[in-house]
Design a protein around this motif. Structure first.
Motif, PDB file in Angstrom:
ATOM      1  N   THR A  40      15.294  13.243   5.590  1.00  0.00           N
ATOM      2  CA  THR A  40      15.882  13.555   4.288  1.00  0.00           C
ATOM      3  C   THR A  40      14.872  14.261   3.391  1.00  0.00           C
ATOM      4  O   THR A  40      13.651  14.193   3.610  1.00  0.00           O
ATOM      5  N   ASP A  41      15.386  14.893   2.344  1.00  0.00           N
ATOM      6  CA  ASP A  41      14.496  15.494   1.349  1.00  0.00           C
ATOM      7  C   ASP A  41      13.647  14.435   0.665  1.00  0.00           C
ATOM      8  O   ASP A  41      12.485  14.678   0.348  1.00  0.00           O
ATOM      9  N   ALA A  42      14.211  13.258   0.461  1.00  0.00           N
ATOM     10  CA  ALA A  42      13.433  12.175  -0.157  1.00  0.00           C
ATOM     11  C   ALA A  42      12.233  11.814   0.716  1.00  0.00           C
ATOM     12  O   ALA A  42      11.125  11.589   0.207  1.00  0.00           O
ATOM     13  N   TYR A  43      12.451  11.781   2.022  1.00  0.00           N
ATOM     14  CA  TYR A  43      11.356  11.466   2.946  1.00  0.00           C
ATOM     15  C   TYR A  43      10.293  12.553   2.905  1.00  0.00           C
ATOM     16  O   TYR A  43       9.098  12.256   2.777  1.00  0.00           O
ATOM     17  N   THR A  44      10.692  13.817   3.004  1.00  0.00           N
ATOM     18  CA  THR A  44       9.693  14.898   3.027  1.00  0.00           C
ATOM     19  C   THR A  44       8.998  15.009   1.674  1.00  0.00           C
ATOM     20  O   THR A  44       7.798  15.275   1.622  1.00  0.00           O
ATOM     21  N   ASP A  45       9.729  14.776   0.572  1.00  0.00           N
ATOM     22  CA  ASP A  45       9.087  14.785  -0.744  1.00  0.00           C
ATOM     23  C   ASP A  45       8.021  13.699  -0.837  1.00  0.00           C
ATOM     24  O   ASP A  45       6.946  13.914  -1.395  1.00  0.00           O
ATOM     25  N   GLU A  46       8.316  12.536  -0.280  1.00  0.00           N
ATOM     26  CA  GLU A  46       7.352  11.434  -0.290  1.00  0.00           C
ATOM     27  C   GLU A  46       6.086  11.804   0.495  1.00  0.00           C
ATOM     28  O   GLU A  46       4.964  11.508   0.054  1.00  0.00           O
ATOM     29  N   LEU A  47       6.248  12.470   1.626  1.00  0.00           N
ATOM     30  CA  LEU A  47       5.080  12.909   2.409  1.00  0.00           C
ATOM     31  C   LEU A  47       4.217  13.861   1.589  1.00  0.00           C
ATOM     32  O   LEU A  47       2.986  13.731   1.550  1.00  0.00           O
ATOM     33  N   VAL A  48       4.863  14.816   0.933  1.00  0.00           N
ATOM     34  CA  VAL A  48       4.142  15.795   0.119  1.00  0.00           C
ATOM     35  C   VAL A  48       3.443  15.108  -1.048  1.00  0.00           C
ATOM     36  O   VAL A  48       2.257  15.348  -1.302  1.00  0.00           O
ATOM     37  N   ASP A  49       4.164  14.242  -1.754  1.00  0.00           N
ATOM     38  CA  ASP A  49       3.588  13.584  -2.921  1.00  0.00           C
ATOM     39  C   ASP A  49       2.367  12.743  -2.551  1.00  0.00           C
ATOM     40  O   ASP A  49       1.354  12.762  -3.270  1.00  0.00           O
ATOM     41  N   ARG A  50       2.443  12.037  -1.445  1.00  0.00           N
ATOM     42  CA  ARG A  50       1.283  11.230  -1.009  1.00  0.00           C
ATOM     43  C   ARG A  50       0.072  12.129  -0.764  1.00  0.00           C
ATOM     44  O   ARG A  50      -1.045  11.790  -1.167  1.00  0.00           O
ATOM     45  N   LEU A  51       0.273  13.243  -0.104  1.00  0.00           N
ATOM     46  CA  LEU A  51      -0.839  14.141   0.190  1.00  0.00           C
ATOM     47  C   LEU A  51      -1.403  14.752  -1.085  1.00  0.00           C
ATOM     48  O   LEU A  51      -2.627  14.739  -1.301  1.00  0.00           O
ATOM     49  N   ILE A  52      -0.554  15.272  -1.938  1.00  0.00           N
ATOM     50  CA  ILE A  52      -1.018  15.912  -3.167  1.00  0.00           C
ATOM     51  C   ILE A  52      -1.699  14.909  -4.088  1.00  0.00           C
ATOM     52  O   ILE A  52      -2.745  15.191  -4.674  1.00  0.00           O
ATOM     53  N   ASP A  53      -1.137  13.717  -4.192  1.00  0.00           N
ATOM     54  CA  ASP A  53      -1.711  12.705  -5.087  1.00  0.00           C
ATOM     55  C   ASP A  53      -3.077  12.213  -4.621  1.00  0.00           C
ATOM     56  O   ASP A  53      -3.892  11.783  -5.442  1.00  0.00           O
ATOM     57  N   GLN A  54      -3.366  12.283  -3.341  1.00  0.00           N
ATOM     58  CA  GLN A  54      -4.683  11.835  -2.852  1.00  0.00           C
ATOM     59  C   GLN A  54      -5.675  12.991  -2.759  1.00  0.00           C
ATOM     60  O   GLN A  54      -6.854  12.749  -2.526  1.00  0.00           O
ATOM     61  N   SER A  55      -5.231  14.212  -2.950  1.00  0.00           N
ATOM     62  CA  SER A  55      -6.139  15.374  -2.847  1.00  0.00           C
ATOM     63  C   SER A  55      -6.987  15.525  -4.088  1.00  0.00           C
ATOM     64  O   SER A  55      -6.670  15.189  -5.176  1.00  0.00           O
TER      65      SER A  55
END
Length: 190
Positions: free
Chosen positions: A175-190
């Motif tokens: 889902t878009d919610a799942y892929t958004d969560e993957l992106v947000d985790r990566l960006i937030d830890q960068s």
């Protein structure tokens, strides 16, 4: 008056290439790589096997071209003005593409090429290079805008790998919610 013959984009050659690539993706999805012949690809695509040999030379070269073409024609690189939005759009498109009818076959094909000798390794490397070029373009644009951006390999590790694994093992909808969560985790830890 002499008329100059011009080549039309999207002509017979493009239709043949598309039909052959689609046949490869379908056969890989149905049977796995190495479990079909050039003749079976030709029959499914509605072309002569000599056309395939003349254009690609062998099944490995054809398979590599099919995988690389699919990759570069799908999952275009968005340019929304922010890396988070670009990655969200990209991840959503990748998830939709790999969940589609040809996507699973192309993923399996890319994996199988790794074990198909030197030609297969070269094909796999071309596939990976094409994907990394896409990621590098997104990261470079973000850096030029002054954003902090992860290394492309981190994008592979944190966004693409989970999408690919879920697809390969049939682990639920992407889902878009799942892929958004993957992106947000990566960006937030960068």
């Amino acid at each position: 008056m002499e008329t100059e013959k011009t080549r039309r984009p999207g002509g017979r050659s493009a239709r043949v290439r598309t039909a052959v690539h689609q046949a490869v993706a379908e056969l890989v999805a149905e049977r796995g790589y190495g479990n079909f012949t050039v003749g079976e690809v030709a029959a499914r695509a509605g072309v002569a096997d000599t056309s395939i040999y003349r254009r690609w030379g062998n099944l490995e070269a054809l398979s590599a071209d099919a995988a690389i073409t699919w990759l570069t024609e799908h999952s275009p690189i968005p340019d929304s003005g922010s890396l988070r939005a670009d990655l969200r759009g990209f991840a959503s498109k990748v998830a939709a593409d790999v969940s589609g009818p040809a996507g699973l076959g192309v993923l399996r094909l890319a994996m199988a090429l790794s074990n198909a000798g030197e030609t297969g390794e070269q094909a796999r490397n071309q596939f990976l290079t094409a994907r990394f070029d896409q990621l590098r373009a997104m990261v470079d644009r973000a850096v030029a805008r002054g954003e902090r951006a992860p290394d492309p390999m981190h994008i592979v590790d944190h966004i693409l790998a989970p999408i690919y694994v879920r697809t390969l093992f049939g682990l639920g909808p992407l889902t878009d919610a799942y892929t958004d969560e993957l992106v947000d985790r990566l960006i937030d830890q960068s």
